[in-house]
Design a protein around this motif. Structure first.
Motif, short mmCIF file in Angstrom:
data_model
loop_
_atom_site.label_atom_id
_atom_site.label_comp_id
_atom_site.label_asym_id
_atom_site.label_seq_id
_atom_site.Cartn_x
_atom_site.Cartn_y
_atom_site.Cartn_z
N LEU A 91 0.81 -1.22 0.00
CA LEU A 91 0.00 0.00 0.00
C LEU A 91 0.84 1.27 0.00
CD1 LEU A 91 -2.74 -1.01 2.59
CD2 LEU A 91 -3.07 -0.69 0.13
N LYS A 92 2.11 1.15 0.37
CA LYS A 92 2.97 2.34 0.55
C LYS A 92 2.99 3.26 -0.67
CE LYS A 92 7.51 3.73 2.23
NZ LYS A 92 8.82 3.25 2.74
N PRO A 93 3.12 2.73 -1.89
CA PRO A 93 3.16 3.64 -3.06
C PRO A 93 1.89 4.45 -3.24
CG PRO A 93 3.95 1.46 -3.65
CD PRO A 93 3.32 1.33 -2.29
N TYR A 94 0.80 3.99 -2.65
CA TYR A 94 -0.47 4.67 -2.81
C TYR A 94 -0.82 5.58 -1.63
CZ TYR A 94 -0.85 0.90 -6.22
OH TYR A 94 -0.60 0.03 -7.27
N THR A 95 0.06 5.64 -0.63
CA THR A 95 -0.24 6.41 0.58
C THR A 95 0.81 7.48 0.86
OG1 THR A 95 0.90 4.76 1.95
CG2 THR A 95 -1.48 4.53 1.70
N LYS A 96 1.60 7.85 -0.14
CA LYS A 96 2.67 8.82 0.08
C LYS A 96 2.13 10.14 0.61
CE LYS A 96 5.96 6.98 -3.28
NZ LYS A 96 6.71 7.23 -4.53
N LYS A 97 1.04 10.59 0.08
CA LYS A 97 0.50 11.87 0.52
C LYS A 97 0.11 11.83 1.98
CE LYS A 97 -2.99 15.35 -0.60
NZ LYS A 97 -4.09 15.73 -1.51
N SER A 98 -0.60 10.77 2.40
CA SER A 98 -1.05 10.68 3.78
C SER A 98 0.12 10.42 4.72
CB SER A 98 -2.11 9.58 3.94
OG SER A 98 -1.58 8.32 3.59
N LEU A 99 1.14 9.68 4.23
CA LEU A 99 2.28 9.39 5.09
C LEU A 99 3.02 10.65 5.47
CD1 LEU A 99 3.73 6.14 3.47
CD2 LEU A 99 2.53 6.35 5.64
N GLN A 100 3.01 11.64 4.58
CA GLN A 100 3.69 12.89 4.88
C GLN A 100 3.01 13.63 6.03
OE1 GLN A 100 3.70 14.96 1.17
NE2 GLN A 100 5.31 13.69 0.28
N LYS A 101 1.78 13.32 6.28
CA LYS A 101 1.02 14.01 7.31
C LYS A 101 0.91 13.21 8.60
CE LYS A 101 -1.88 16.36 3.87
NZ LYS A 101 -3.28 16.59 3.40
N ARG A 102 1.60 12.08 8.66
CA ARG A 102 1.48 11.23 9.84
C ARG A 102 2.01 11.93 11.08
NH1 ARG A 102 3.92 5.43 9.00
NH2 ARG A 102 5.73 6.67 8.42
N ASN A 108 8.77 -2.93 21.74
CA ASN A 108 8.79 -3.21 20.31
C ASN A 108 7.38 -3.47 19.77
OD1 ASN A 108 11.54 -2.98 20.33
ND2 ASN A 108 11.96 -5.17 20.23
N LEU A 109 6.57 -4.19 20.55
CA LEU A 109 5.21 -4.48 20.12
C LEU A 109 4.39 -3.21 20.02
CD1 LEU A 109 3.11 -6.61 19.43
CD2 LEU A 109 2.64 -6.87 21.87
N VAL A 110 4.56 -2.32 21.00
CA VAL A 110 3.84 -1.04 20.96
C VAL A 110 4.30 -0.21 19.77
CG1 VAL A 110 3.49 1.16 22.15
CG2 VAL A 110 3.37 -0.98 23.44
N ALA A 111 5.62 -0.14 19.56
CA ALA A 111 6.15 0.64 18.44
C ALA A 111 5.62 0.10 17.11
CB ALA A 111 7.67 0.61 18.46
N LEU A 112 5.63 -1.22 16.97
CA LEU A 112 5.14 -1.87 15.75
C LEU A 112 3.66 -1.57 15.54
CD1 LEU A 112 6.21 -3.88 13.55
CD2 LEU A 112 5.25 -5.70 14.96
N SER A 113 2.90 -1.66 16.62
CA SER A 113 1.46 -1.43 16.53
C SER A 113 1.14 0.00 16.15
CB SER A 113 0.80 -1.76 17.88
OG SER A 113 1.09 -3.08 18.27
N LEU A 114 1.86 0.95 16.75
CA LEU A 114 1.63 2.36 16.43
C LEU A 114 1.99 2.65 14.98
CD1 LEU A 114 3.00 3.95 19.72
CD2 LEU A 114 0.62 3.94 18.97
N GLY A 115 3.05 2.01 14.51
CA GLY A 115 3.42 2.18 13.12
C GLY A 115 2.35 1.65 12.19
N TYR A 116 1.80 0.47 12.51
CA TYR A 116 0.73 -0.09 11.70
C TYR A 116 -0.52 0.79 11.74
CZ TYR A 116 3.34 -4.51 11.53
OH TYR A 116 4.28 -5.48 11.33
N GLY A 162 -0.62 3.91 11.69
CA GLY A 162 -0.47 5.13 10.90
C GLY A 162 0.44 6.20 11.47
N PHE A 163 1.06 5.94 12.61
CA PHE A 163 1.97 6.92 13.19
C PHE A 163 3.38 6.72 12.62
CE2 PHE A 163 -1.38 6.69 16.35
CZ PHE A 163 -1.54 8.00 16.74
N ARG A 183 -2.60 -2.64 22.17
CA ARG A 183 -3.86 -2.22 21.56
C ARG A 183 -4.36 -0.92 22.19
NH1 ARG A 183 -9.61 -5.56 21.14
NH2 ARG A 183 -10.77 -3.88 20.17
N GLU A 184 -4.27 -0.82 23.50
CA GLU A 184 -4.72 0.39 24.17
C GLU A 184 -3.86 1.58 23.78
OE1 GLU A 184 -6.45 1.40 28.55
OE2 GLU A 184 -4.46 0.51 28.51
N ALA A 185 -2.57 1.34 23.56
CA ALA A 185 -1.66 2.42 23.18
C ALA A 185 -2.11 3.08 21.88
CB ALA A 185 -0.24 1.89 23.05
N ILE A 186 -2.65 2.28 20.95
CA ILE A 186 -3.11 2.84 19.69
C ILE A 186 -4.26 3.83 19.92
CG2 ILE A 186 -4.25 2.32 17.50
CD1 ILE A 186 -2.80 -0.35 17.48
#
Length: 224
Positions: free
Chosen positions: A80-91, A109-117, A119-120, A202-205
């Protein structure tokens, strides 16, 4: 069930089964139906990530299953990354790390991974991070949120030291502070002046999303 809903469900099911090829096939089908990448993220990828966290948290499980599910999620995000460049700039940006004196990183690491997924943009400082390093990271990256983890009762106090260091450098008003970890409690978070406490990935998200939404209600130096 209509075609769009079916594709969302297919993506979620493939992730839960750890089938990366199935995720990619369904994402491609969705894109061919003119679905947006953001729609696929919101309706399938993020819900699947949360379900994965629920499935593999706090219970006995087969480690390869976790790895396969993680690979399936990563494959979908990469597609999906090639299609989300515009939104990724605003993360919104989050700096995260395990406090000084503590080298435990699985939960962080789990929290960091989850937050990345979710959209952060996550800046992971690793483990054994000193107050000075947290301060430098806030100055450099200007995150909306600073997240700290501690897995030892003997290192919980480092969180308070970090907050005091932020105050000393006139950075406290510029960032929201989220804390968590095995021995950490909501009451402890409040006692040291943190903005929020998360008991799980999950709660961190949801908390991070809430903090970002509320950040405009507080005077800030540069975030938001």
């Amino acid at each position: 069930m209509n075609g769009r809903t079916q594709i969302f469900q297919d993506i979620i099911s493939a992730i839960l089964r750890g089938e990366a090829n199935g995720v990619l096939k369904s994402i491609n089908a969705g894109l061919q139906m003119a679905m947006s990448a953001d729609e696929i993220l919101e309706e399938a990828m993020i819900p699947a990530t949360i379900q994965t966290l629920d499935k593999y948290q706090g219970a006995d499980f087969y480690i390869p299953d976790v790895i396969n599910a993680s690979h399936a999620i990563e494959a979908g995000l990469f597609a999906l990354k090639p299609y989300t460049k515009k939104s990724l700039q605003k993360r919104k940006k989050i700096v995260i790390g395990t406090v000084e004196g503590d080298i435990h990183d699985i939960g962080k690491n789990l929290v960091a991974l989850s937050l990345g997924y979710a959209g952060f943009e996550v800046v992971d400082l690793g483990v054994n991070v000193s107050p000075a390093e947290f301060v430098r990271a806030v100055e450099q990256h200007r995150p909306e949120i600073l997240a700290m983890s501690a897995l030892l009762t003997t290192t919980m106090g480092e969180m308070a030291r970090v907050i005091k260091a932020l105050e000393k450098h006139h950075l406290r008003k510029s960032v929201r502070v989220l804390v968590g970890g095995g021995p950490v409690t909501k009451e402890f978070a409040e006692s040291i002046g943190a903005d929020a406490y998360g008991s799980s990935a999950r709660e961190a998200i949801s908390i991070a999303q809430s903090l970002v939404r509320r950040c405009s209600d507080r005077e800030r130096d540069y975030a938001c």
